[in-house]
Design an enzyme around this catalytic site. Structure first.
Site, short mmCIF file in Angstrom:
data_model
loop_
_atom_site.label_atom_id
_atom_site.label_comp_id
_atom_site.label_asym_id
_atom_site.label_seq_id
_atom_site.Cartn_x
_atom_site.Cartn_y
_atom_site.Cartn_z
N ILE A 12 -5.29 2.61 6.59
CA ILE A 12 -4.88 2.46 7.98
C ILE A 12 -5.52 3.53 8.86
CG2 ILE A 12 -2.92 2.35 9.56
CD1 ILE A 12 -3.12 0.00 7.58
N THR A 41 -3.44 3.71 -0.94
CA THR A 41 -4.61 2.84 -0.83
C THR A 41 -5.30 2.60 -2.16
OG1 THR A 41 -4.98 3.50 1.47
CG2 THR A 41 -6.88 2.62 0.28
N ALA A 46 -4.74 -5.03 -4.30
CA ALA A 46 -6.11 -5.32 -3.84
C ALA A 46 -6.25 -6.76 -3.33
CB ALA A 46 -7.12 -5.04 -4.96
N HIS A 49 -3.83 -10.85 1.86
CA HIS A 49 -2.85 -11.92 1.96
C HIS A 49 -3.17 -12.85 3.13
CE1 HIS A 49 -0.14 -10.22 -1.05
NE2 HIS A 49 -0.35 -9.04 -0.51
N VAL A 172 -0.79 18.96 6.88
CA VAL A 172 -0.09 19.33 8.11
C VAL A 172 1.24 19.99 7.75
CG1 VAL A 172 0.97 18.48 10.24
CG2 VAL A 172 -1.19 17.49 9.42
N LYS A 249 6.64 -9.68 -2.88
CA LYS A 249 5.97 -10.95 -3.15
C LYS A 249 5.95 -11.29 -4.64
CE LYS A 249 3.11 -10.39 0.96
NZ LYS A 249 3.79 -9.15 1.40
N CYS A 402 -20.28 1.27 -19.88
CA CYS A 402 -19.38 0.12 -19.69
C CYS A 402 -19.73 -0.65 -18.42
CB CYS A 402 -17.93 0.59 -19.62
SG CYS A 402 -17.28 1.33 -21.13
#
EC number: 1.1.99.-
Length: 480
Positions: A12, A41, A46, A49, A172, A249, A402
């Site tokens: 955000i 985040t 991931a 929606h 902060v 969900k 990998c």
């Protein structure tokens, strides 16, 4: 003096920073972690929606559907992997079929395009591995999958390219009201600004409560996940949900944008905002529920499990507003799901609030919306690989077997304008350590490359968060 200071560099905060970089403003992005996107985040489903789950009239309802439709252009500009695979919400009885009808109506009211209620036969035709016990499903064609940390890093890089100042490892500790606006005091420095945008995620309540008597409380809600190997990444073709509950969900089964399979999350409200541990109870729960959705779930192919925390408030909606008793202080709080999906629209919403407060905000003429991604060597053609190795031989040396990640990719990640400084920061940028062995082979080499490129000792390299040092010293000097 900054015009705007954003506190929090998750998806955000970085999305708002990029949007603000389109204007003639002096912008600061202040983050307590040593990398962007390093809390909520980096550990979520991931998913982009479609927008049918949010109640019409809420900010979630307005911003999810709008944000969803912005991802195609954004991801083209930022060269971020994004796929519209579509999503299916499964119903297992007549009551759940009624729930699908309600979700469909909500989606229509929210402006979600291409929603369909499908029969059992049609669903199984689309994806044969879905359970035979279903009665039908809601199909949302606009549902998608993305790499949330890659998206956030790309937003930050593009914002910095367009003039935003980023200050990492700056926690902060206090905010003072001043005639000019606000003085933000961190553990490292002081920043004066006209306006503040509070995007501090799990700690948005702490930041708000420094300046406002209208106190806020953020409740951390933990969700746990299993990540499965790429060999079973095609187990399902769509994002598979069950009918939602009050806790969210529900448990999903989904391919990832990188070809893995992801299952989860559960939902558990906590007090501790650092409780990122997984539990046997939580992991067993998501497996039990996920097995209801699909015919087979090869848990023997799990390569890792993890937990994430999302920021919940009692309002049950996003909080995006100027504090009543703190002029020019804008809260962007309680951004739980569908926060990632809504991020582009949230940034526009915040800009509108700022425009109403500041009145005069002029757009730049030279804003550059494009950000070049690090070349993914494994995805190049043979001719492109040969050409790249001719320019930089480090692209010819595989470090992570990998995921087939080269030294050239790792070095590039370190020297970006928001560059990697830790082992996990490299992982999030180029996927070294994301594969089957989870860094067992390549981590020592990544540490060596980081130390060399940053000009520090290997003992100074951290795994992820500040203080997470991996090495203490050369073993030969310790053995007597």
């Amino acid at each position: 003096m900054f015009d705007v200071a954003i506190i929090g560099a998750g998806v955000i905060g970085c999305s708002i920073a990029r949007e603000l970089s389109k204007y003639n403003l002096n912008v600061a992005l202040i983050e307590k972690e040593n990398d962007v996107g390093n809390v909520t985040t980096k550990a979520n489903s991931a998913i982009i929606h479609a927008g049918y789950d949010a109640k019409p009239g809420t900010l979630k309802g307005k911003l999810n559907a709008k944000g969803n439709l912005m991802f195609d252009e954004l991801c083209r500009e930022l060269e971020v992997p994004f796929k519209r695979v579509g999503s299916l919400v499964l119903a297992f009885d007549d009551d759940e079929m009624k729930t699908l009808g309600k979700l469909y109506e909500q989606g229509i009211q929210n402006g979600v395009p291409e929603l369909y209620i499908l029969s059992k036969e049609k669903v199984l035709e689309m994806d044969p591995n879905i359970s035979d016990n279903i009665k039908g499903a809601l199909y949302a064609k606009t549902g998608g999958i993305i790499g949330p940390w890659e998206f956030t890093i790309a937003l930050a890089e593009n914002a910095v390219e367009n003039g935003v100042n980023i200050f990492l490892s700056n926690e902060v500790v206090d905010i003072e009201k001043k005639d000019f606006g606000y003085r933000i005091i961190t553990n490292k420095d002081t920043y004066d600004t006209k306006y503040v945008v509070n995007c501090a995620g799990l700690y948005a309540d702490k930041i708000n409560n420094m300046v406002s008597n209208n106190k806020m409380e953020i409740i951390p809600r933990r969700g746990q996940y299993y990540l499965l190997d790429k060999t079973v990444g095609n187990l399902v073709k769509y994002v598979i949900f069950q009918c939602p509950s009050k806790l969210g969900k529900g448990v999903l089964v989904t391919p990832t944008v990188h070809g893995n399979l992801l299952i989860g999350p559960d939902a558990e409200d906590l007090i501790d905002k650092t409780a990122l541990n997984t539990t046997s109870e939580g992991l067993n729960f998501i497996v039990e529920v996920a097995r209801r959705s699909v015919k087979t779930l090869p848990l023997n192919m799990a390569i890792t499990n993890f937990a994430g925390l999302r920021a919940r408030t009692e309002r049950d909606d996003f909080i995006i507003e100027e504090a009543v008793d703190a002029k020019g202080f804008i809260n962007v709080a309680g951004i739980e799901s569908p926060g990632l999906s809504s991020a582009p629209a949230i940034s526009l919403y915040v800009i509108d609030i700022l425009k109403n407060i500041a009145k005069k905000i002029e757009k730049k003429e030279n804003f550059n919306p494009y950000r070049r991604a690090i070349p993914k060597f494994i995805e190049l053609s043979e001719d492109e690989k040969n050409e790249l190795v001719k320019k930089d031989k480090r692209f010819g040396k595989i470090i992570c077997r990998c995921e087939s990640i080269t030294e050239g990719e790792i070095v590039s990640a370190i020297h970006r304008n928001v560059g990697a400084r830790t082992v996990d920061a490299v992982k999030r940028r180029v996927r070294a350590g994301m594969g089957r062995c989870q860094g067992g082979f390549c981590s020592p080499r990544v540490i060596e490359i980081l130390a060399r490129e940053l000009g520090v000792e290997m003992t100074e390299i951290e795994k992820d968060h500040e203080g997470s040092y991996i090495l203490t010293g050369p073993t030969k000097s310790e053995v007597q």
